[in-house]
Design a protein around this motif. Structure first.
Motif, PDB file in Angstrom:
ATOM      1  N   PRO A 129      -1.933  -4.876  -5.757  1.00  0.00           N
ATOM      2  CA  PRO A 129      -1.746  -6.325  -5.680  1.00  0.00           C
ATOM      3  C   PRO A 129      -0.371  -6.741  -6.197  1.00  0.00           C
ATOM      4  N   LEU A 130       0.229  -7.711  -5.521  1.00  0.00           N
ATOM      5  CA  LEU A 130       1.530  -8.233  -5.947  1.00  0.00           C
ATOM      6  C   LEU A 130       1.400  -9.559  -6.673  1.00  0.00           C
ATOM      7  N   GLY A 131       0.236 -10.155  -6.641  1.00  0.00           N
ATOM      8  CA  GLY A 131       0.030 -11.464  -7.261  1.00  0.00           C
ATOM      9  C   GLY A 131      -0.734 -12.354  -6.319  1.00  0.00           C
ATOM     10  N   ILE A 132      -0.866 -13.610  -6.689  1.00  0.00           N
ATOM     11  CA  ILE A 132      -1.546 -14.577  -5.846  1.00  0.00           C
ATOM     12  C   ILE A 132      -0.605 -15.749  -5.589  1.00  0.00           C
ATOM     13  N   PRO A 133      -0.749 -16.476  -4.466  1.00  0.00           N
ATOM     14  CA  PRO A 133       0.153 -17.583  -4.158  1.00  0.00           C
ATOM     15  C   PRO A 133       0.163 -18.637  -5.260  1.00  0.00           C
ATOM     16  N   ILE A 145      -5.481  -1.300  -9.357  1.00  0.00           N
ATOM     17  CA  ILE A 145      -5.278  -0.890  -7.968  1.00  0.00           C
ATOM     18  C   ILE A 145      -6.598  -0.438  -7.371  1.00  0.00           C
ATOM     19  N   GLN A 146      -6.601  -0.248  -6.055  1.00  0.00           N
ATOM     20  CA  GLN A 146      -7.820   0.178  -5.368  1.00  0.00           C
ATOM     21  C   GLN A 146      -7.478   1.272  -4.359  1.00  0.00           C
ATOM     22  N   GLN A 163       0.830  -1.200   0.000  1.00  0.00           N
ATOM     23  CA  GLN A 163       0.000   0.000   0.000  1.00  0.00           C
ATOM     24  C   GLN A 163       0.863   1.249   0.000  1.00  0.00           C
ATOM     25  N   ILE A 164       0.533   2.167  -0.883  1.00  0.00           N
ATOM     26  CA  ILE A 164       1.119   3.498  -0.846  1.00  0.00           C
ATOM     27  C   ILE A 164       0.226   4.353   0.047  1.00  0.00           C
TER      28      ILE A 164
END
Length: 247
Positions: free
Chosen positions: A213-217, A195-196, A161-162
């Motif tokens: 988001p950085l991705g999903i496992p 982004i949100q 998060q920024i």
């Protein structure tokens, strides 16, 4: 400026930048005694520059009574400077009056495009991953007075998060929320991922928070691929008979 005044201003800026934050955390950062920090906090509360945070505690849960956390008020935010807020508000009002809503939208989107042009080369040079690009955007925002920090988005580290602790135009954005919407769209294009915007100072939050988001496992990715293959087979396999319920 005496040392007390300097410490007072440092504490206010840290609360704007990192709040919600406790007196103990501030003491560690500034290498001061908790008693000295609490004394300044008392003055800042009395001046209505900060207030006690009433939301859920930030960070891992601890036993016992949670420590008080503090965030900046709108008055505290204003101490970092609003610059041209009155002039900009009048300018936007003039654009709306002369050119209508369509002209206002064009003006706001032109501002967002100028952000992209200014930040784009710096972000492109930083790397290709969302984390690298988000770090570069955070630095660029801080240089422009937004007091931005990059934080982990949750316990599973699936996002970052920024957090913009200060918004030089938040008073204008209260009247023209399209500014926040256009800025969010510009950030998404710069970062290259959806982004949100979770909160904004203009809408009453103590910080503007953008979730990236950085991705999903890996296990979720494999599950998604299996689901996709199943869906593809289901869509290409002819029915063996009967009528689906609801059709």
């Amino acid at each position: 400026m005496n040392s007390d005044q300097g410490t007072y201003e440092q504490i206010l800026r840290l609360i704007v930048e990192r709040g919600p934050i406790t007196a103990g955390e501030l003491a560690k950062i500034l290498v001061l005694t908790p008693a000295a920090v609490r004394r300044h906090i008392g003055v800042l509360v009395k001046d209505d520059f900060i207030e006690e945070y009433s939301g859920p505690p930030k960070g891992p849960a601890r036993r016992g009574r949670p420590s008080r956390q503090y965030v900046a008020t709108a008055e505290g935010q204003s101490q970092l400077g609003q610059g041209y807020s009155d002039l900009a508000s009048n300018a936007l009002g003039f654009v709306r009056a002369v050119m209508g809503e369509e002209g206002l939208e064009q003006f706001i989107h032109a501002r967002a495009e100028s952000l992209e042009k200014r930040y784009g080369p710096v972000i492109d040079a930083a790397g290709t991953t969302p984390a690298e690009r988000a770090a570069a955007l955070t630095d660029a925002l801080s240089k422009d007075g937004y007091v931005a920090t990059l934080r982990r988005g949750g316990p599973n580290a699936l996002s970052i998060q920024i957090c913009q602790g200060h918004c030089p135009i938040h008073e204008i954005a209260e009247e023209y929320p399209q500014l926040c919407e256009a800025e969010t769209e510009a950030f998404a294009r710069l970062l290259g991922v959806p982004i949100q915007r979770l909160s904004t100072i203009a809408s009453g939050g103590h910080v503007c928070t953008t979730n990236i988001p950085l991705g999903i496992p890996r296990n979720l990715r494999s599950r998604s691929r299996k689901t996709a293959r199943f869906s593809e087979r289901a869509s290409t396999t002819p029915p063996t008979g009967g009528v689906l319920e609801g059709n």
